[in-house]
Design a protein around this motif. Sequence first.
Motif, PDB file in Angstrom:
ATOM      1  N   LEU A 960     -60.992 -24.682  79.267  1.00 24.03           N
ATOM      2  CA  LEU A 960     -59.619 -25.070  79.635  1.00 24.03           C
ATOM      3  C   LEU A 960     -58.749 -25.307  78.401  1.00 24.03           C
ATOM      4  CD1 LEU A 960     -60.299 -27.531  82.572  1.00 24.03           C
ATOM      5  CD2 LEU A 960     -58.976 -25.467  82.710  1.00 24.03           C
ATOM      6  N   ALA A 961     -59.367 -25.910  77.344  1.00 27.47           N
ATOM      7  CA  ALA A 961     -58.612 -26.286  76.138  1.00 27.47           C
ATOM      8  C   ALA A 961     -57.961 -25.071  75.496  1.00 27.47           C
ATOM      9  CB  ALA A 961     -59.524 -26.988  75.146  1.00 27.47           C
ATOM     10  N   VAL A 962     -58.725 -23.998  75.448  1.00 33.04           N
ATOM     11  CA  VAL A 962     -58.210 -22.776  74.806  1.00 33.04           C
ATOM     12  C   VAL A 962     -56.939 -22.320  75.525  1.00 33.04           C
ATOM     13  CG1 VAL A 962     -58.749 -20.345  74.405  1.00 33.04           C
ATOM     14  CG2 VAL A 962     -60.462 -22.099  73.959  1.00 33.04           C
ATOM     15  N   LYS A 963     -56.880 -22.585  76.805  1.00 31.31           N
ATOM     16  CA  LYS A 963     -55.711 -22.137  77.568  1.00 31.31           C
ATOM     17  C   LYS A 963     -54.455 -22.917  77.217  1.00 31.31           C
ATOM     18  CE  LYS A 963     -58.338 -20.749  81.692  1.00 31.31           C
ATOM     19  NZ  LYS A 963     -58.598 -21.104  83.087  1.00 31.31           N
ATOM     20  N   CYS A 964     -54.605 -24.241  76.981  1.00 30.32           N
ATOM     21  CA  CYS A 964     -53.365 -25.033  76.939  1.00 30.32           C
ATOM     22  C   CYS A 964     -53.200 -25.952  75.738  1.00 30.32           C
ATOM     23  CB  CYS A 964     -53.256 -25.876  78.200  1.00 30.32           C
ATOM     24  SG  CYS A 964     -54.332 -27.293  78.163  1.00 30.32           S
ATOM     25  N   MET A 965     -54.221 -26.088  74.855  1.00 33.24           N
ATOM     26  CA  MET A 965     -54.095 -27.084  73.774  1.00 33.24           C
ATOM     27  C   MET A 965     -53.879 -26.423  72.420  1.00 33.24           C
ATOM     28  SD  MET A 965     -57.027 -29.826  74.828  1.00 33.24           S
ATOM     29  CE  MET A 965     -56.717 -31.050  73.614  1.00 33.24           C
ATOM     30  N   THR A 966     -53.238 -27.175  71.512  1.00 33.75           N
ATOM     31  CA  THR A 966     -53.070 -26.689  70.137  1.00 33.75           C
ATOM     32  C   THR A 966     -54.379 -26.922  69.395  1.00 33.75           C
ATOM     33  OG1 THR A 966     -52.378 -28.832  69.322  1.00 33.75           O
ATOM     34  CG2 THR A 966     -50.647 -27.392  70.172  1.00 33.75           C
ATOM     35  N   GLN A 967     -54.471 -26.256  68.235  1.00 33.61           N
ATOM     36  CA  GLN A 967     -55.687 -26.398  67.422  1.00 33.61           C
ATOM     37  C   GLN A 967     -55.895 -27.859  67.019  1.00 33.61           C
ATOM     38  OE1 GLN A 967     -57.965 -23.999  66.878  1.00 33.61           O
ATOM     39  NE2 GLN A 967     -59.204 -25.601  65.978  1.00 33.61           N
ATOM     40  N   GLU A 968     -54.781 -28.572  66.678  1.00 36.09           N
ATOM     41  CA  GLU A 968     -54.900 -29.991  66.254  1.00 36.09           C
ATOM     42  C   GLU A 968     -55.470 -30.837  67.378  1.00 36.09           C
ATOM     43  OE1 GLU A 968     -52.084 -28.234  65.916  1.00 36.09           O
ATOM     44  OE2 GLU A 968     -52.127 -27.949  63.723  1.00 36.09           O
ATOM     45  N   GLU A 969     -55.006 -30.578  68.586  1.00 35.70           N
ATOM     46  CA  GLU A 969     -55.485 -31.374  69.726  1.00 35.70           C
ATOM     47  C   GLU A 969     -56.966 -31.123  69.982  1.00 35.70           C
ATOM     48  OE1 GLU A 969     -51.404 -31.774  72.355  1.00 35.70           O
ATOM     49  OE2 GLU A 969     -52.523 -29.905  72.417  1.00 35.70           O
ATOM     50  N   VAL A 970     -57.385 -29.846  69.869  1.00 36.75           N
ATOM     51  CA  VAL A 970     -58.808 -29.514  70.063  1.00 36.75           C
ATOM     52  C   VAL A 970     -59.635 -30.235  69.003  1.00 36.75           C
ATOM     53  CG1 VAL A 970     -60.513 -27.662  70.071  1.00 36.75           C
ATOM     54  CG2 VAL A 970     -58.298 -27.322  71.166  1.00 36.75           C
ATOM     55  N   SER A 971     -59.128 -30.207  67.759  1.00 38.38           N
ATOM     56  CA  SER A 971     -59.846 -30.889  66.656  1.00 38.38           C
ATOM     57  C   SER A 971     -60.021 -32.363  66.972  1.00 38.38           C
ATOM     58  CB  SER A 971     -59.063 -30.749  65.350  1.00 38.38           C
ATOM     59  OG  SER A 971     -59.050 -29.428  64.957  1.00 38.38           O
ATOM     60  N   SER A 972     -58.939 -33.005  67.336  1.00 42.00           N
ATOM     61  CA  SER A 972     -58.969 -34.443  67.633  1.00 42.00           C
ATOM     62  C   SER A 972     -60.006 -34.744  68.704  1.00 42.00           C
ATOM     63  CB  SER A 972     -57.580 -34.888  68.080  1.00 42.00           C
ATOM     64  OG  SER A 972     -57.636 -36.182  68.573  1.00 42.00           O
ATOM     65  N   LEU A 973     -60.026 -33.890  69.720  1.00 44.88           N
ATOM     66  CA  LEU A 973     -60.954 -34.056  70.840  1.00 44.88           C
ATOM     67  C   LEU A 973     -62.396 -33.981  70.355  1.00 44.88           C
ATOM     68  CD1 LEU A 973     -61.016 -34.147  73.980  1.00 44.88           C
ATOM     69  CD2 LEU A 973     -61.179 -31.682  73.947  1.00 44.88           C
ATOM     70  N   TYR A 974     -62.695 -32.930  69.569  1.00 48.34           N
ATOM     71  CA  TYR A 974     -64.081 -32.718  69.131  1.00 48.34           C
ATOM     72  C   TYR A 974     -64.526 -33.817  68.167  1.00 48.34           C
ATOM     73  CZ  TYR A 974     -64.986 -28.276  71.440  1.00 48.34           C
ATOM     74  OH  TYR A 974     -65.234 -27.320  72.373  1.00 48.34           O
TER      75      TYR A 974
END
Length: 1746
Positions: A960-974
């Motif tokens: 889902l993340a790939v569909k709607c999140m920026t790279q920074e947001e994905v980083s923060s999440l991980y």
Amino acid sequence: MQLKHLKTLLTPQDGAAKVTCMAWAPNNAKFAVCTVDRVVLLYDEQGERRDKFSTKPADSKYGKKSYMVKSIAFSPDSTKIAIAQTDNIIFVYKIGEDWGDKKVICNKFVQTSAVMCLLWPAEHSIVFGLAEGKIRVANTKTNKSSTVYGTESYVVSLISNVSGKGILSGHADGTVVRFFFDDEGSGESQGKLLTHPCPPYALAWGSNSIIVAGCDKKIVAYGKEGHVLQTFDYSRDRSEMEFTVATASPSGQSIVLGSYDRLRVFNWSPRRGAWDEASSKEIPNLYTITALAWKKDGSRLCAGTLCGGVEQFDCCLRRSIYKNKFEMTYVGLSQVIVKNLSTGTRVVLKSHYGYEIDEVKIMGKDRYLVAHTSDTLLLGDLGSNKLSEVAWQGSGGNEKFFFENETVCVVFNAGELTLVEYGNNETLGSVRTEFMNPHLISVRLNERRQRAVEDNKKLAYLIDIKTIAIVDLAQGYNLGTISHDSKIDWLELNETGRKLLFRDKKLRLNLFDIESGLKTTVLSFCSYVQWVPGSDVVVAQNRGNLCVWYNIDSPERVTMFPLRGEIVDLERTNGKTEVIVIEGVNTVSYMLDEGLIEFGTAIDDGDYNRATAFLETLEMSAETEAMWKSLSKLSLEARQLHIAERCFAALGDVSKARFLHETNKIADSFSKEYGDDGTDHYQVKARLAMLDKNYKMAETYYMEQNAIDEVMEMYQELHMWDDCIELAETKGHPELDNLRHSYYAWLMETNQNEKAGEVKEREGDYIGAVNLYLKAGLPAKAAWLAMSRDELLASSDIINRISIALIKGEFYERAGDLLERMRKYQQALDCYRKGNIFKKAVELARVAFPSEVVKLEEAWGDYLVQQKQMDAAINHYIESGCSSKAVEAAIGARQWKKALHIVELQQDKSSSKYYLKIAQHYASIQEFEVAERLFVKGDHIKDAIDMYTQAEKWEQAHKLAVKCMTQEEVSSLYISRAYELEKEGKYKEAERLFATVSEPDLAITMYKKNKMYDDTIRLVARYHKDLLQDTHIHLAKELEVEGRFQEAEYHYIEGQDWKAAVNMYGTNDMWEEAYRVSKSHGPASAHKQVAYLWAKNLGGEAAVKLLNKFGLLETAIDFAAENRSFDFAFDLARLSMKQKIPQIHLKNAMFLEDEGNFNEAEVEFIKAGKPKEAVMMYIHVQDWGGAQRVSEAHDPDSMADVLVGQAKWCFEQKDFQKAESFLLRAQRPELAIKYYKETEMWSDAMRICKEYLPNKLAVLQEEYEKEATKKGNWGVEGMVEQARKWEQSGEYARAVDCYLKVKDSSNTALLEKCWMKAAELAIKFLTREKAVDAIQAVCPCLVRLKKYSAAAELYLNLDLIKEAVDAFIEGEEWNKAKRVAKELDSRLEGYVDQRYKEHLKNQGKVDSLVGVDVMAALDMYVERGQWDKCIDTASKQNFKILHKYIALYATHLIKEGDTEKVLNLYVQHGVPANPQNFNIYKRLFLECVNLHIAEAYRMWADLRDVLHLLCENLTKSSEANSPAHEDFEQMLVIAHYYATRSATKGIDQLSTLAAKLSISLLRHTELIPADKAFYEAGLAAKAVGWENMAFIFLNRFLDLADGIDEGTLDALDHTDFQDTDIPFEVPLPSKLHVTVEKREEIRDWVLTVSMDQRVEQVLPRDERNTYEASLLASSTGIRSLPCVITGYPVLRNKIEFKRPGMAANKDDWNKFLMATKTTHSPECQDVLKFIAQWCGGLPSANYSFQ
């Protein structure tokens, strides 16, 4: 246990003289023996016979030998003896506490058969067995006996258990019966326990089993339920006879059985759970043992024999002496006797559970016993002889005991605090706490008895450093918790446990009331605090004050005394309470008011008379009042009514005092009659109940005595009529009707309408009742009554009144019911609605108003939501079709499926917002697929990602993340997830997540934090090769701290820091490793340094061997000396290289010198053979004695150095004489000269030079001169003197130089004198060139000293005229400057004038400047803004200058917005036709036109006159007929029109002229603001009734106003003004010239007129078929002349003026002339005057206005 014979108490006889029975007293002080001749002998503890008495028969007639004594027993208090006799009786003798007390029979119990056995286990209860087989109990208090149980067999033995709560009886048939008075929770059975093969004469009850023996020579041990445990068979032992008697030790751990010549001993083994036989005690010729008695403390056993002997045995296991103060006697495994050797007192320490006692300690100032067993802890107070045994699991003896409290022991073990009350075998309680300081624990156990409080046991302790818990130990619950904001360092409960004082680290003292839970800060700074013993008084110290709270219930009332010391103690003895204070070295005591303390104590003791007597002595104050109140309450509770009366009198409570006075009279009268205190009399009790407002209780007391009238009287006095009437009805009282009438009358009198209504209702007067209810404001009650009575419902008037009252009182439901009953459905429905009674509203609507049901359902839903009843609201919203509200309600009610169902049925977009909430719910219950579907449906994909993230479903989250999140947001999440994995110890997974988002640094940090160094290095090598070395070093340091040296070494080496590895090994004494590392990894010489350090660490010969081994000995010695390790260097040198010792001494000496240890350094220098160094050292520190001493003793050659050094020091000290003598002694005169020169004592220097070095004198003199030149005031006098000498010797050039070199700023007179002298000499004696140089040096200096004239005169002496003039100018002596310039050099006159002007300008002296330079002065006035002066001054100059500055001033005023002033300026000074002024004139005109003062005649007249003058001037100038001239002519016309219009204002007959002027102005809208012109023209036309024109002009005004708002006039429609001379293109005004309100008024008028359609939107036309005000004829193009009065075209009836092109309409002209004549208006006269000027005179007329 072993038996050891101590002594024979009673000597045996030759024949049979059987000792029948024996007994020890429970207090161990007395021992009784009964002999065959029925005499009781009494012995003391030591075995000495002290007393005896004879027994007596039941009946003396049978004789003294008619009976035998079978058994005796002491009472539990040891003051009585019970004697069992065979003549069917038990006698109880009182023997008293002391020896020799009289023996008295106090009880006797006659039985039906012989008494065979007897026990006295408990107070007042004697248990005995009879020959007939019964076991009975005799009560010494009631003197009666009763049967416990009966058997058919003779009782041969009777014993009790260790506690005395159970008995065993042995019978002749072998049965043993057990009976419990209290089984103590053991659950053991009662009744027949076992049957022994022979009669159980020898019967004993141990702590774990029962021993039975008899004539069969067998000893059998039975278990608790009668099964055989062990058998000891002696039937084959011929020496053994039958067993006659047995006894158990007080602890039950040992049993002794008696037979012939032998005592057999058995000890219980807890480990084996069985009896062990100890060695038996065999005594030849003892014969059969008939009686045994064991002392209650277990230390002695007495045996009585057949021959009448009594032998005493010691029963101890072992003895020991403790601290030379106590004797410990272990009489059994579980019993110890502790004896105080100094006082002789004894305490028996015994384990009630039979556990073995390990070791006994005596602690707490030798007062308290502590002993451990395997499962229990024994504690005792030797002072009060109270012992406790509590269950205690072994903790290795790590407990800490605190004995600060006399009643309880505080035991602290492994974070648990346990309280044991002495004398109680249960722990009081235990709590968890880490704070075991006695100041942080407070225990109070029944310290002061309180009324109605049986058991008062409280504990206060710390849960944590800021939280106190208070526990009721008796009830076992928490009384409260106090959370404080600061650390607590002391706490203590009062003796009653009701108040707690505690102090914190900030020294604030706080009081906590446990009952109310109220915390009060009583002192902000407290260094000492204590409760006064035996009271609730508190003493504390607050810096320099002693603070006392006599009544702690009022903490704000504190008594204070000043102190000069520190409180150390508080003593309360002999009725005095003293506070002990140390003041310096003295101890001082301060007495407290014992009376105040006593009051509190008297209250606690219940002695109210004492309390009253004390209060009587005190003045009434707030404190005393509190005490009286307290006493009044308590005395009432205790029924001490006289005291209570006195209290209320003292408090001024007259009513209570009077009531009690009357009560006391009643009580006293009954007291006299019946003898008691009278408070139990029914009237007194009833009155007290009344005082307590408990009237039912008072009624009860009266009714018990059938005092009905008194009860009724009471109720009537209290106006409690209902109770009174009820009682009268119940009792059928004759006064009932009168009572009712009185009651009703009273109710009406006191406006109690409700009660009166109830009375009427009961009487059946319903209309009256309704009226009264309504009057009382109780419409609901009236409605109930109306609805229950049909006759009331029939009256519409009553119903209307009730319903109005109900609605007014907001009783909507009741009103609705009533109206519905009356079939007024609409009103009923409204009421239900208002009252939110929706159920009834809907029911009514369904019947009466079906269309309203849907609305009502929605309203019902809204109401339920408002009431938070979401579930109920859902269905109502569905019913009403409000699906969105239904969804919200379902969500609010957490009915998610229903909410989802409703949402999915909805088709509109608004439902999407609900998906989020519902999805969040499904996410929370982990139904992820449903939640994801809903999140996506509601366009909340990010929330779905968060959901999967939290649930650790990374694949779904990523999808889902790939569909709607920026790279920074994905980083923060991980990253956040990786941190969580790290916490869970999943490091590889965390690393993978960090790597995924390119954050290897975070993974490195994680591994480092968790000490996973290999992984740390692996990642650093992969991602940060440049930091690899630093990382190795950092890790090495951490490993070194942890002691992991090998690993640390590896990292140090990898990090290329071998030194750190060496240092690490050296620090930890691992020198071989250090050496290895330095040799392997260090440079060539590194291992040598390590070897040196290793050797230094070893010291002595070992160090020498080591250094020799490495061949580094000499190097090491040098190195040690260099590094100041002299001891080590000396050791090495002495052991191996003695020749190096002097070098070491020298280095040591130098070190000592640096350290300031000069004496030691001197010794070392001499040892090193360097005495001169010692001398130099002393010289350096100016120790001349030392230097001289060493020099004389060891180095005479250095004496000169000493003298020179001493001389130098003397010079510094200003002791020149001594210094000179030292230097001359040292033959160093050149140094003396040098030092004198340095101290500037040139005369002495020259003296020495002349005397000792004459050849250098000339050089010295020259040097002196140079020096003098350099220095300022230092050599002033010398300079002046020198100059005089040069002067006297004729060396004038040198003298001048010398005078000029004099510099002394402090003495200006001297300087001036020298300069003048230099100038005088230069002028007189030197060449002109040199004289000029000298003068040019001197004069500037004189000018600086403000000696301008002197400087000028010097310049003039040498004909330097300009310089002389400048000097005068500098001194502002302008006249002198001018005179010199005029007389000596006329060319300089202009220069002086120019400088003078500049000077005046700079000084701002403008008035003076006018006389010199007018233009400059005017410019200055302008700069300063002094316009009036400027214009005034300019007016005195020519016209051109004047108008230049008027133009400047006008420009300034226009900027400032002061137009009228500009106008006045030109009115006053004329208007030149200068083209450069045209812009000013135009600006002036425009500013006037834009002004809002429309009708200011004077302004318009001035403007008209100015423009007229300008046009006149232009006509005469070169600008005549130019475009500018035409513009100004047009402006003149406009100004004239405005002026004329202003003049006509207010003159009614000229209103049409004013309107025409306003309309004529419209043709000039390219110059005047168009909106203003049309507005004024419209209003003027409207005023004179020309509505067509007014409508058109005002409509145009509105169009213009809109255009101004929009910023453009492009949208303007010009059709109305076609074929007129009103211009179409006009400039856009910057802002609207009319207020918004006025604009809206105009808009309203225009709208109204257009709606009425009463005007035509056409401008009026004249005979030319042209708009009447237009000058230009549309058909012919001929331009008519404008009328000079109205501006309208002159067509016919014209009046012509002398000036061509000027004309007027005759009618208008005559009208104007007539108005002027009739009104005498000065403005109109002025207009005519102007027209005369403008038009070249007026036409001939007969009017005169003079």
